[in-house]
Design a protein around this motif. Sequence first.
Motif, short mmCIF file in Angstrom:
data_model
loop_
_atom_site.label_atom_id
_atom_site.label_comp_id
_atom_site.label_asym_id
_atom_site.label_seq_id
_atom_site.Cartn_x
_atom_site.Cartn_y
_atom_site.Cartn_z
N TYR A 145 0.86 -0.54 -0.23
CA TYR A 145 -0.20 0.33 -0.35
C TYR A 145 0.83 1.17 -0.04
CZ TYR A 145 -4.17 -3.06 0.81
OH TYR A 145 -5.12 -3.69 0.92
N PRO A 146 0.00 2.42 -0.01
CA PRO A 146 1.23 4.17 -0.41
C PRO A 146 2.30 3.48 0.38
CG PRO A 146 -0.93 4.09 -1.35
CD PRO A 146 -0.98 2.98 -0.76
N VAL A 147 3.25 4.77 0.58
CA VAL A 147 4.13 5.25 1.39
C VAL A 147 3.65 6.99 1.31
CG1 VAL A 147 6.45 6.17 1.93
CG2 VAL A 147 5.92 3.77 1.05
N TYR A 148 3.75 6.74 2.20
CA TYR A 148 3.22 8.39 3.21
C TYR A 148 3.93 9.96 3.25
CZ TYR A 148 -1.57 7.56 1.54
OH TYR A 148 -2.88 6.77 0.83
N SER A 149 4.75 9.23 3.81
CA SER A 149 6.21 9.57 4.87
C SER A 149 7.25 9.03 4.69
CB SER A 149 5.89 10.12 6.24
OG SER A 149 5.55 8.73 6.97
N SER A 150 8.37 9.45 4.64
CA SER A 150 10.30 8.94 4.44
C SER A 150 10.41 10.03 5.55
CB SER A 150 10.57 8.02 2.93
OG SER A 150 10.56 9.53 2.49
N ALA A 151 11.95 9.19 5.97
CA ALA A 151 12.89 10.12 6.99
C ALA A 151 13.59 9.40 6.47
CB ALA A 151 12.43 10.52 8.00
N PRO A 152 15.33 9.77 6.61
CA PRO A 152 16.54 9.11 6.46
C PRO A 152 16.95 8.25 7.90
CG PRO A 152 16.60 11.19 6.62
CD PRO A 152 15.42 11.18 6.22
N ALA A 153 17.48 7.47 8.61
CA ALA A 153 17.79 6.92 9.76
C ALA A 153 18.86 7.37 10.26
CB ALA A 153 18.73 5.52 9.11
N GLY A 154 19.31 8.48 10.07
CA GLY A 154 20.79 9.55 10.55
C GLY A 154 21.94 9.28 10.76
N ASP A 155 21.46 7.64 10.24
CA ASP A 155 22.84 7.55 11.12
C ASP A 155 24.98 7.19 10.00
OD1 ASP A 155 22.27 5.70 10.05
OD2 ASP A 155 21.53 4.00 11.64
N GLY A 156 24.56 7.28 9.07
CA GLY A 156 25.19 6.91 8.11
C GLY A 156 24.92 5.90 7.95
N THR A 157 24.53 5.67 8.27
CA THR A 157 24.19 3.70 6.83
C THR A 157 23.60 4.45 5.40
OG1 THR A 157 21.27 3.82 8.34
CG2 THR A 157 23.59 2.40 9.08
N GLY A 158 22.46 5.06 5.06
CA GLY A 158 21.90 4.48 3.93
C GLY A 158 20.67 4.35 4.71
N ASP A 159 19.78 3.64 5.68
CA ASP A 159 18.83 3.03 5.96
C ASP A 159 18.19 4.74 5.52
OD1 ASP A 159 20.49 0.85 5.82
OD2 ASP A 159 19.69 0.66 7.78
N VAL A 160 16.47 3.79 5.17
CA VAL A 160 15.22 5.95 5.10
C VAL A 160 14.66 4.77 6.07
CG1 VAL A 160 14.28 4.35 2.96
CG2 VAL A 160 14.15 6.54 4.15
N TYR A 161 13.85 5.03 6.43
CA TYR A 161 12.54 4.64 7.46
C TYR A 161 11.31 5.49 6.68
CZ TYR A 161 14.55 4.68 11.87
OH TYR A 161 15.79 4.04 12.94
N VAL A 162 10.23 4.32 6.57
CA VAL A 162 9.46 4.70 5.36
C VAL A 162 7.56 4.55 6.69
CG1 VAL A 162 9.96 4.29 3.18
CG2 VAL A 162 9.16 2.34 4.92
N GLY A 163 6.66 5.00 6.32
CA GLY A 163 5.45 5.08 6.63
C GLY A 163 4.19 5.22 5.90
N GLY A 164 3.13 4.67 5.79
CA GLY A 164 2.01 4.53 5.52
C GLY A 164 1.22 3.65 6.23
N TRP A 165 0.26 3.24 4.34
CA TRP A 165 -0.74 2.28 5.15
C TRP A 165 -0.43 1.50 4.91
CZ3 TRP A 165 -6.35 4.32 2.83
CH2 TRP A 165 -6.17 5.42 2.80
N PHE A 166 0.84 0.96 4.53
CA PHE A 166 1.48 -0.78 3.95
C PHE A 166 1.28 -1.84 4.86
CE2 PHE A 166 4.91 2.19 5.17
CZ PHE A 166 5.89 1.06 5.85
N THR A 167 1.13 -2.86 5.22
CA THR A 167 0.89 -4.26 6.22
C THR A 167 2.05 -4.76 5.55
OG1 THR A 167 -0.38 -5.28 4.63
CG2 THR A 167 -1.69 -4.18 6.89
N ALA A 168 2.79 -4.74 4.57
CA ALA A 168 3.88 -6.05 4.26
C ALA A 168 4.98 -5.17 2.78
CB ALA A 168 3.64 -7.50 3.86
N HIS A 169 6.09 -5.48 3.64
CA HIS A 169 7.30 -5.04 2.22
C HIS A 169 7.84 -6.43 1.72
CE1 HIS A 169 10.73 -3.23 0.52
NE2 HIS A 169 10.87 -3.91 0.70
N ASN A 170 7.74 -6.93 0.70
CA ASN A 170 8.50 -7.74 -0.31
C ASN A 170 7.64 -9.24 0.58
OD1 ASN A 170 9.93 -9.37 -2.09
ND2 ASN A 170 11.75 -8.88 -0.47
N GLY A 171 6.77 -8.83 0.80
CA GLY A 171 6.13 -9.88 1.29
C GLY A 171 5.86 -10.63 2.65
N ALA A 172 7.09 -10.19 3.32
CA ALA A 172 7.58 -10.20 4.93
C ALA A 172 6.99 -9.01 5.37
CB ALA A 172 8.57 -9.56 5.48
#
Length: 309
Positions: free
Chosen positions: A261-288
């Motif tokens: 389902y859609p992503v409505y917000s995102s933010a960098p992890a901010g620790d140099g990893t390049g990871d990203v937080y995403v938030g929205g209506w989804f319940t799964a990512h790549n089946g997990a």
Amino acid sequence: GSEDIYVVGDFTDYKGTGSNRMIRLNSDGTVDGTFDGGTGFNSQVLAIAPAGDGTGDVYLGGSFTTCRGVGRNRMIRLNSDGTLDGGFALGSGFNGTVDVIQPVGDGSGDVYAGGSFGIYNGMGCNRIIRLNSDGTVDSEYAVDSMLAVDGPTGYGVLAIAPVGDGTGDIYVGGAFVDYNGTMSDRITRLNSNCTADPTFAIGTGFSNFVYAITPAGDGTGDVYVGGSFTAYAGTGSNGIIRLNSDTTVDKAFAVRTGLNYPVYSSAPAGDGTGDVYVGGWFTAHNGAGSNGIARLNPDGTLESAFNVG
């Protein structure tokens, strides 16, 4: 440096404390008693951003028309104690919703505002504008720039983010398919004077709305884009994608089936990893399973240590 946080939305209560659509919390989740929001807002607050000028003030945008009982059409600036900043005079304000606010980032307190509006204080401005810290329009900004909207009435600019390369350019995303007569499906890059960057070539762009844009923050110049799309320039990608600085798809970020389902917000992890937080209506990512929030690694996989159950 206090680690306090602002929370905005459509709520009227927090743990028994009345709070109309805005509250400031201490880092332990208790209410910050030094912030007096008064009677709050009469409708949704959809955007919040620091003034960025060292004052501790914040800008807020949304669908509201009053704050603390005072008329303010869809945007306001508050002092750090919750009182109205009288120096920010927006006149009659906006005639439509303000969905996103982004500080210019030069310490001036100037901001970009985006949304579904077409008028600001009696002046035509189609869905994006740059304002000085006193509420006047930045005279160097081309406020007559036109974004043609595809989709339900009331949607326009939904995301603004700095490019972060020292140019002062910004990324703009949303529901639009055209910018100043140039096809630009749901995302564009603008120079600091609001002209389009001709080198930002996105091909057919995104198949549906862009709601979130986040620089990767790892020095690459890459950017994460989130929304309700299922493809970018012919490449399938559900809800989230990472683009290289030249607008090509970062193939190392392989989300496979992506978010359901859609992503409505995102933010960098901010620790140099390049990871990203995403938030929205989804319940799964790549089946997990991952309900409403996820942390993604730079390769597009779920960060297993961030387990929301």
